[in-house]
Design a protein around this motif. Structure first.
Motif, PDB file in Angstrom:
ATOM      1  N   LYS A  32      -1.306  31.561 -63.565  1.00  0.00           N
ATOM      2  CA  LYS A  32      -0.124  31.845 -64.801  1.00  0.00           C
ATOM      3  C   LYS A  32       0.941  32.430 -63.930  1.00  0.00           C
ATOM      4  N   CYS A  33       1.530  31.493 -63.243  1.00  0.00           N
ATOM      5  CA  CYS A  33       2.762  31.834 -62.716  1.00  0.00           C
ATOM      6  C   CYS A  33       3.462  30.648 -62.159  1.00  0.00           C
ATOM      7  N   SER A  34       4.605  30.746 -61.879  1.00  0.00           N
ATOM      8  CA  SER A  34       5.541  29.556 -61.318  1.00  0.00           C
ATOM      9  C   SER A  34       5.287  28.915 -60.199  1.00  0.00           C
ATOM     10  N   LEU A  52      -1.374  39.807 -60.276  1.00  0.00           N
ATOM     11  CA  LEU A  52      -1.362  38.671 -59.672  1.00  0.00           C
ATOM     12  C   LEU A  52      -2.124  38.266 -58.441  1.00  0.00           C
TER      13      LEU A  52
END
Lengths: 73, 188
Positions: A32-34, A52
Motif C-alpha cells: 500500500k505505497c507508491s 510500512l
C-alpha cells in the motif's frame, strides 16, 4: 555507536528477486505505497515507518530485523 | 525609486525571494545517495506529485495572467473599467477553482487506505506549508515598500490596492503550498 549518524540498510531488492522476481509495482501494491517509495527504500534514500516496515516484512514472511539493519555512516 | 510602480516592486521582490529560496533549498538539501535507475527509465511520479505539479503550473499561469492584465492596463483601469477588473478576477477565481479541485482530490485520497497517498506523500504534504509563511512575508513586505515609496508624498493609498493585496496574498499562499510539495519530492 558514539553518536555518529546512521542509516537504515535493507535487503528489499534481494528479497523481491528471491520471491519470484516480484516487481516493484507488485510490492508497492501489496505494501500500500507508491512504486516511487519502493525505489527510494531500495536505494536507501527513505527510512520507512514501522508500519510500512512491518507490512513489507509480512509480505516477505521475514522478521523485520532481518530486512532492515542499522548501519553507521 | 518613488516612480517605480507598486506592481513592479512586487515582481522584483518575488524574483529576489525566489532566488533566495532557491539558494536556501540548495544549501539545506540533505546529502542522499545518488539515485540509480535502469538505463532509459525515469523515476515514476506519485499521484500526488503529478497532481501538485499540474495544479502548480495551472495556478501560476492563471495568476500570472491576472497580474499581466493589471500591469498592462494599469491599476486605474483595473479599478475603473469593469471588463479589466472582471477579466483579472476571472483568472484569479479560475486559479482558486484549480486549487479547490486539488484539495478535494487530496482529501479523497487521504480518506482511503489503498496506497494512493502513502506515508512518504503524507510527510511531504505535511512539510509543504513551510514555504507559505516566508512567501507571504515577502509579498506583504513588497507591498509595504512599494506603496510607501509610491504614495509617500500624498500619504493616501487608493482603495484598489486593498483588493490587489488580498488577491496577491491569496495566490501566493496557494502557489507556495503547491510549490512546497513539488520541491518536497525533489529534496527527498
Amino acid at each position: 555507536m558514539t553518536g555518529e549518524r546512521a542509516t537504515l540498510a535493507n535487503s528489499i531488492r534481494k528479497l523481491r528477486l528471491e520471491h519470484g522476481d516480484m516487481t516493484q509495482q507488485e510490492l508497492a501494491d501489496r505494501a500500500k505505497c507508491s512504486r516511487q517509495t519502493i525505489i527510494m527504500l531500495e536505494q536507501e534514500r527513505y527510512v520507512p515507518s514501522l508500519v510500512l516496515a512491518m507490512r513489507i516484512a509480512r509480505i516477505f514472511r521475514t522478521p523485520v530485523e532481518k530486512i532492515f539493519t542499522l548501519r553507521d555512516i | 525609486m518613488s516612480h517605480m510602480s507598486p506592481i513592479l516592486w512586487i515582481i522584483v521582490a518575488l524574483a529576489v525571494a525566489g532566488g533566495l529560496l532557491y539558494v536556501a533549498v540548495r544549501r539545506t538539501q540533505r546529502h542522499l545517495p545518488p539515485l540509480t535507475l535502469p538505463q532509459g527509465e525515469k523515476l515514476p511520479k506519485t499521484a500526488l506529485q503529478r497532481l501538485a505539479e499540474t495544479s502548480f503550473i495551472a495556478v501560476a499561469t492563471l495568476s500570472a495572467a491576472a497580474a499581466t492584465i493589471v500591469v498592462f492596463f494599469g491599476v486605474e483601469a483595473f479599478w475603473d473599467r469593469d471588463a479589466v477588473r472582471l477579466s483579472a478576477t476571472g483568472f484569479v477565481l479560475a486559479a482558486l477553482a484549480v486549487f479547490t479541485y486539488y484539495s478535494l482530490r487530496v482529501a479523497a485520497w487521504s480518506a482511503r487506505d489503498d496506497g494512493k497517498l502513502d506515508e512518504r506523500d503524507r510527510a511531504i504534504l505535511a512539510s509543504a506549508p513551510a514555504a507559505q509563511a516566508p512567501a507571504l512575508m515577502v509579498t506583504l513586505a513588497a507591498w509595504m515598500i512599494g506603496l510607501t515609496e509610491s504614495f509617500h508624498t500624498t500619504a493616501e493609498v487608493p482603495t484598489v490596492f486593498l483588493y490587489l493585496i488580498f488577491w496577491s496574498c491569496t495566490m501566493v499562499t496557494v502557489a507556495s503550498l503547491l510549490a512546497g510539495i513539488v520541491v518536497g519530492y525533489r529534496r527527498s
